[in-house]
Design an enzyme around this catalytic site. Structure first.
Site, PDB file in Angstrom:
ATOM      1  N   ASP A 116      -7.799   2.607   6.712  1.00 61.82           N
ATOM      2  CA  ASP A 116      -7.448   2.709   5.293  1.00 61.82           C
ATOM      3  C   ASP A 116      -6.851   1.404   4.789  1.00 61.82           C
ATOM      4  OD1 ASP A 116      -8.367   5.201   4.921  1.00 61.82           O
ATOM      5  OD2 ASP A 116      -6.404   6.206   5.053  1.00 61.82           O
ATOM      6  N   GLU A 145       0.841  -1.192   0.000  1.00 56.92           N
ATOM      7  CA  GLU A 145       0.000   0.000   0.000  1.00 56.92           C
ATOM      8  C   GLU A 145       0.878   1.244   0.000  1.00 56.92           C
ATOM      9  OE1 GLU A 145      -1.950   0.216   3.766  1.00 56.92           O
ATOM     10  OE2 GLU A 145      -2.673   2.235   3.444  1.00 56.92           O
ATOM     11  N   ASP A 150      -1.594  -1.630   6.046  1.00 54.28           N
ATOM     12  CA  ASP A 150      -1.617  -1.313   7.471  1.00 54.28           C
ATOM     13  C   ASP A 150      -2.793  -1.943   8.194  1.00 54.28           C
ATOM     14  OD1 ASP A 150       0.658   0.137   7.886  1.00 54.28           O
ATOM     15  OD2 ASP A 150      -0.224   1.969   7.069  1.00 54.28           O
TER      16      ASP A 150
END
Ligand code: 0RA
Length: 647
Positions: A515, A438, A511
């Site tokens: 998000d 990401e 994470d």
């Protein structure tokens, strides 16, 4: 194999007794090689024990002899299954000197399902028998109500009888049935705690497949799930409505038919929704056939034929128009095909593909006739189905053009890889791993942290497109999706060819925050919808960056989550050093990233698995579809259950 009793006795008086149970052998082989009987000793094997017992009760229901099944997860870790079927025979088999109960519980294949007179049809896949459950339990208690009496027998340590089959009293007025309570053996299984969500999904499926059968579930464990009762008078029609409830049905009606013939039975329910995915769920004798098979082939063929004929005679397709393709007709279709047959042949990698050819022609023949009738009776629905298929075929052609445009961008072998991919050197997919990272910021450290021989890094920027709400042609215009498809190297959608996959581990590295989970969900949706075999083969993983670190002596120690921190504290009550909370991938330097998340010897990966194809599809629609309220409810209800496996 020692065959103790090869004789298949004929039941002249129509009564089933211990004589009719053919016996093969004792239980030692089961404890020696549990995997041979229940697949594995992981969570899936553990739940197999529950399915095995419930299957026997469901078989009673299929034989018309049982109306209710109660499944209880006991506070002490046991599982109890009670039915109101005929009860396992309690009389003594003269040749063996054993009661029917004892045969069923201590002899492999000692059920009435193997050529005996007890059943017309039976599953046969999980049908290894309750004795296997006994063999893998530290304790098992069976109670049978039959002929006005309650019988009881107990076993310990893998099926050793503790006493004889005894009459413990009268059975409650007029009751017949069987109760099996077992406690799985912790020396066999990696883990012995049942998952309520896993059990519930399966029980619901059984209830859908056996119209009118009531299945009650209770979880008496601490913090256990709320009690649930399933009963669907509409059977598979209710199943289809339920699956489509999360995705805007195209119309209210559900097409349904059932045809029973001498050598088999077919039941089909189908409906369309406004979405783009095809959901075609097959079952044979109550067993989910996730790999498809002859019943599915028969339905597909008939459906393509019937809808095209209908479209032509109604003038919805003109003479110059090409025929609609099957895949266009099946876009947004949700169907359940349940067949019953003698001697089902289960083939394929996971023995989940129906092989009997006779059932293909039965399904095709009956669907040709019944679906044509349904269309005749349902002109407005018929029109909607054809219109939707016509749109799908236009989108398919647009997608083909988009795909070809993507291909033209990558002229030569090797040069086709996206610019953002930092590839590994090995060309052996079994050794190769792809990390999807990401954000660009974590990409740099990941590249330094990796082993360049086997580990490739693909950074994905921002949010990828939500593919649940888009057709393939739109998806293919998205840069992040293009890069993913090119890197994995096996195509997309119907053209996806799992044998061409370049990495046998595709690892999502995002994470632990909101998000991060959003991106993980988007990626999983994409894989589930457009590269399903990648998930089915077990090639998709989620990396788990740790949440905490602390210092022990001079060493820095990482802890995966709060539970791991608690375990650590329990083991070291004197630990004084602080815990720091790691914020995210972007804040780790490359060495930290390697030590916690990338280096195979220390990292923890979660392998993504599909437990129940139909229900995974439903969860996916709820999580990624348009209905916000439904999504909220789903997340609240399931937040503690993660559908992943530890590896
Ligand atoms: C063998 C023969 C019959 C029933 C069963 C086994 C049986 C097994 C289990 C396991 C759980 N519940 C069960 N219910 C029945 C046929 C008995 C008859 O015809 O009376």
């Amino acid at each position: 194999m020692t065959k103790v009793d090869e004789e298949q006795s004929t039941v002249l008086d129509g009564h089933y007794s211990a004589r009719d149970m053919s016996v093969l052998e004792g239980l030692e082989p089961v404890r020696m090689r549990p995997g041979m009987y229940i697949g594995s000793t992981s969570l899936s094997g553990l739940h197999h024990l529950v399915w095995e017992v419930v299957d026997n009760s469901v078989d009673e229901a299929m034989a018309g002899a049982c109306t209710q099944i109660d499944v209880t997860l006991l506070a002490d870790g046991g599982c109890r299954v009670v039915d109101d079927g005929r009860g396992i025979p309690t009389d003594v088999n003269p040749e063996l000197g054993l009661s029917g109960v004892e045969i069923a519980l201590t002899k492999l294949h000692g059920g009435g399902k193997f050529g005996g007179a007890g059943y017309k049809v039976s599953g046969g896949l999980h049908g290894v028998g309750v004795s296997v459950v006994n063999a893998l339990s530290r304790r098992l208690v069976v109670e049978v109500d039959r002929d006005g009496l309650r019988y009881r027998m107990e076993f310990a340590d893998g099926g050793n009888p503790v006493g004889k089959l005894e009459v413990v009293g009268p059975s409650p007025s007029g009751r017949r049935g069987t109760s099996v309570t077992f406690w799985p053996d912790a020396s066999i299984f990696e883990e012995v705690a049942f998952r309520s969500q896993t059990v519930l999904e399966r029980l619901q499926m059984y209830a859908f497949l056996n119209a009118g059968l009531r299945i009650n579930f209770q979880d008496e464990r601490e913090g256990g799930a709320a009690p649930v009762s399933y009963c669907y008078e509409g059977g598979i029609v209710d199943f289809v409505k339920h699956l489509n409830a999360t995705k805007d049905p195209l119309f209210k009606k559900v097409a349904y038919f059932k045809v029973a013939e001498e050598d088999g039975e077919v039941e089909v329910a189908l409906q369309w929704n406004m979405g783009y995915n095809e959901g075609l769920y097959g079952f044979a004798n109550g067993i989910s056939t996730v790999e498809g098979g002859t019943h599915i082939e028969g339905l597909k063929k008939a459906l393509t034929n019937v809808v095209n004929k209908y479209a032509r005679t109604r003038g919805l397709l003109k003479e110059k128009d090409d025929n609609l393709l099957g895949e266009d007709i099946r876009e947004g279709m949700c169907a359940v095909v349940a067949v019953k047959l003698k001697d089902p042949q289960f083939e394929g990698q996971t023995k989940a593909k129906l092989g009997n050819t006779s059932i293909r022609s039965l399904v095709e023949r009956s669907s040709n006739e019944k679906l044509a009738e349904w269309l005749e009776e349902s002109p407005s629905e018929g029109r909607a189905v054809v219109m939707k298929a016509v749109q799908a075929s236009r989108a398919r052609m647009a997608a083909r053009d988009a795909r070809e445009a993507t291909r033209r961008k990558s002229p030569l072998e090797g040069a086709g890889m996206p610019g953002k991919l930092t590839d590994c050197r090995t060309r052996d997919p079994r050794a190769a791993e792809l990390f999807i990272v990401e954000g660009d910021s974590a990409g740099g450290p990941a590249i330094r942290a990796r082993n360049p021989e086997t580990q490739a890094i693909l950074p994905i920027r921002g949010k990828i497109l939500n593919v649940e709400r888009a057709r393939l042609d739109k998806m293919l215009k998205n840069n992040e999706i293009q890069a993913l498809i090119a890197a994995i190297g096996a195509g997309v959608g119907d053209e996806f060819d799992v044998s061409k996959v370049r990495y046998h581990k595709v690892i999502i590295l995002a994470d632990a925050d909101v998000d991060g989970s959003h991106i993980r969900t988007l990626l999983l949706t994409f894989f589930f919808r457009q590269m399903k075999p990648l998930v089915e083969e077990g090639y998709v993983y989620c990396a788990q960056p740790p949440l905490f670190s602390t210092v022990v002596g001079k060493e820095k120690l990482y802890l995966k989550d709060e539970a791991a921190r608690q375990r650590f504290l329990a083991e070291r009550p004197n630990h004084k050093a602080e815990f720091s909370r790691l914020k995210g991938l972007g804040e780790m330097d490359w060495e930290e990233l390697r030590e916690t998340t990338i280096e195979p010897s220390v990292r923890t990966l979660l392998q993504v698995e599909i437990e129940q194809a139909a229900l995974a599809d439903e969860a996916c629609s709820i999580l990624m579809g348009d209905d916000v309220e439904q999504r909220k409810q789903f997340i609240v209800a399931n937040a503690t259950e993660v559908r992943f496996l530890d590896v």
